[in-house]
Design a protein around this motif. Structure first.
Motif, short mmCIF file in Angstrom:
data_model
loop_
_atom_site.label_atom_id
_atom_site.label_comp_id
_atom_site.label_asym_id
_atom_site.label_seq_id
_atom_site.Cartn_x
_atom_site.Cartn_y
_atom_site.Cartn_z
N MET A 1 -1.96 25.08 46.69
CA MET A 1 -3.14 25.90 46.58
C MET A 1 -3.88 25.83 47.90
SD MET A 1 -6.23 24.59 44.11
CE MET A 1 -5.86 22.87 44.28
N THR A 2 -4.22 26.99 48.45
CA THR A 2 -5.00 27.02 49.68
C THR A 2 -6.43 27.37 49.34
OG1 THR A 2 -4.60 29.36 50.08
CG2 THR A 2 -2.97 27.82 50.96
N GLU A 3 -7.33 27.02 50.24
CA GLU A 3 -8.74 27.27 49.97
C GLU A 3 -9.05 28.76 49.92
OE1 GLU A 3 -11.86 25.04 51.52
OE2 GLU A 3 -10.66 23.26 51.86
N ALA A 4 -8.25 29.59 50.61
CA ALA A 4 -8.52 31.02 50.64
C ALA A 4 -8.14 31.70 49.33
CB ALA A 4 -7.75 31.65 51.80
N GLU A 5 -7.21 31.13 48.58
CA GLU A 5 -6.75 31.74 47.35
C GLU A 5 -7.45 31.12 46.15
OE1 GLU A 5 -2.49 31.45 46.94
OE2 GLU A 5 -2.25 31.61 49.11
N PRO A 6 -8.18 31.93 45.39
CA PRO A 6 -8.80 31.37 44.18
C PRO A 6 -7.73 31.02 43.15
CG PRO A 6 -9.72 33.53 44.73
CD PRO A 6 -8.54 33.31 45.62
N LEU A 7 -7.91 29.92 42.46
CA LEU A 7 -6.99 29.51 41.40
C LEU A 7 -7.00 30.54 40.29
CD1 LEU A 7 -7.45 25.71 40.74
CD2 LEU A 7 -5.35 26.90 41.29
N GLY A 8 -5.83 30.92 39.82
CA GLY A 8 -5.75 31.90 38.76
C GLY A 8 -6.40 33.22 39.14
N GLY A 9 -6.56 33.44 40.47
CA GLY A 9 -7.22 34.66 40.95
C GLY A 9 -8.70 34.70 40.63
N ARG A 10 -9.28 33.57 40.22
CA ARG A 10 -10.64 33.59 39.70
C ARG A 10 -11.53 32.44 40.16
NH1 ARG A 10 -12.20 34.76 33.45
NH2 ARG A 10 -14.43 34.49 33.72
N TYR A 11 -10.97 31.24 40.31
CA TYR A 11 -11.79 30.04 40.53
C TYR A 11 -11.68 29.54 41.97
CZ TYR A 11 -11.91 30.22 35.50
OH TYR A 11 -12.10 30.65 34.22
N LYS A 12 -12.80 29.56 42.66
CA LYS A 12 -12.87 29.06 44.04
C LYS A 12 -13.23 27.58 43.98
CE LYS A 12 -15.48 29.43 48.30
NZ LYS A 12 -16.69 29.99 48.90
N ILE A 13 -12.33 26.74 44.48
CA ILE A 13 -12.56 25.30 44.48
C ILE A 13 -13.60 24.95 45.53
CG2 ILE A 13 -11.49 23.03 44.83
CD1 ILE A 13 -10.60 24.54 42.27
N ILE A 14 -14.59 24.16 45.11
CA ILE A 14 -15.65 23.72 46.02
C ILE A 14 -15.39 22.30 46.50
CG2 ILE A 14 -18.12 23.21 46.23
CD1 ILE A 14 -18.57 25.40 44.09
N SER A 15 -15.10 21.41 45.54
CA SER A 15 -14.84 20.02 45.90
C SER A 15 -14.10 19.32 44.77
CB SER A 15 -16.15 19.27 46.20
OG SER A 15 -16.96 19.23 45.03
N GLN A 16 -13.51 18.18 45.10
CA GLN A 16 -12.84 17.38 44.08
C GLN A 16 -13.85 16.46 43.43
OE1 GLN A 16 -8.94 15.72 44.97
NE2 GLN A 16 -9.50 13.84 43.93
N LEU A 17 -13.80 16.38 42.10
CA LEU A 17 -14.69 15.50 41.35
C LEU A 17 -14.02 14.18 41.01
CD1 LEU A 17 -16.27 18.08 38.89
CD2 LEU A 17 -17.34 17.06 40.90
N GLY A 18 -12.71 14.22 40.77
CA GLY A 18 -12.00 13.00 40.40
C GLY A 18 -10.51 13.23 40.37
N ALA A 19 -9.77 12.13 40.23
CA ALA A 19 -8.32 12.20 40.16
C ALA A 19 -7.81 11.04 39.33
CB ALA A 19 -7.71 12.16 41.56
N GLY A 20 -6.69 11.27 38.67
CA GLY A 20 -6.08 10.23 37.85
C GLY A 20 -4.58 10.44 37.80
N GLY A 21 -3.95 9.73 36.89
CA GLY A 21 -2.50 9.76 36.79
C GLY A 21 -1.94 11.10 36.36
N PHE A 22 -2.71 11.90 35.62
CA PHE A 22 -2.18 13.15 35.08
C PHE A 22 -2.69 14.39 35.80
CE2 PHE A 22 -1.99 10.19 31.48
CZ PHE A 22 -0.63 10.23 31.24
N GLY A 23 -3.59 14.22 36.77
CA GLY A 23 -4.08 15.39 37.47
C GLY A 23 -5.38 15.14 38.21
N GLN A 24 -6.05 16.24 38.53
CA GLN A 24 -7.28 16.19 39.30
C GLN A 24 -8.34 17.06 38.63
OE1 GLN A 24 -5.13 17.76 42.73
NE2 GLN A 24 -5.87 16.00 43.89
N THR A 25 -9.60 16.79 38.97
CA THR A 25 -10.71 17.57 38.45
C THR A 25 -11.52 18.09 39.64
OG1 THR A 25 -10.78 16.13 36.52
CG2 THR A 25 -12.68 17.53 36.89
N PHE A 26 -11.88 19.38 39.58
CA PHE A 26 -12.58 20.01 40.69
C PHE A 26 -13.86 20.70 40.23
CE2 PHE A 26 -8.04 20.16 41.60
CZ PHE A 26 -7.97 19.60 42.86
N LEU A 27 -14.82 20.76 41.12
CA LEU A 27 -15.98 21.62 40.96
C LEU A 27 -15.56 22.98 41.53
CD1 LEU A 27 -18.99 22.01 40.27
CD2 LEU A 27 -19.50 21.28 42.61
N ALA A 28 -15.84 24.05 40.78
CA ALA A 28 -15.39 25.37 41.23
C ALA A 28 -16.46 26.42 40.91
CB ALA A 28 -14.09 25.74 40.52
#
Length: 137
Positions: A1-28
């Motif tokens: 995922m690049t910063e220029a491309e919104p996730l799912g064509g909709r969500y612009k990632i601003i920053s990471q909130l956390g990370a764990g064994g199964f994935g990551q959480t972002f502010l968007a």
């Protein structure tokens, strides 16, 4: 995922909130809604992309999303805004709840009164009772 491309064509990632064994959480930001409200996007990454494992992960993901939609009717549980798959990885977009993490409240050396502890436990138990009433646990 690049910063220029919104996730799912909709969500612009601003920053990471956390990370764990199964994935990551972002502010968007949700680019499809007026004023681009902020939300939380959880990235759930399967451990392997083999067909059988991916198919099972997809079924579990869909089941979890249905449960989260159902639980979003409670004013103390973040609403699930969307769920989607992108490049064989799974994402949940949830309502952002502003505030401080509970860990900030429970700092070492701080002594709570009996009333504060009882109040916290009652709040938590009300939410657990709601979840149980929805036959989730």
């Amino acid at each position: 995922m690049t910063e220029a491309e919104p996730l799912g064509g909709r969500y612009k990632i601003i920053s990471q909130l956390g990370a764990g064994g199964f994935g990551q959480t972002f502010l968007a930001e949700d680019l499809h809604l007026p004023d681009h409200p902020r939300c939380v996007v959880k990235h759930l990454k399967p451990q392997t992309k083999e067909d059988g494992t991916l198919s099972m992960a997809r079924r579990l993901f869909d089941t979890e999303a249905k449960v989260l939609y159902q639980l979003g009717d409670h004013d103390q549980i973040p609403r699930l805004l969307a769920h989607f798959e992108d490049n064989q990885e799974f994402y949940l977009a949830q309502e952002l709840v502003e505030g401080e993490p509970l860990t900030n409240e429970l700092t070492g050396g701080t002594i709570w009164s009996e009333g504060q502890v009882i109040g916290l436990l009652q709040d938590i138990l009300k939410i657990l009772a709601f979840v149980h009433d929805q036959q989730v646990i």
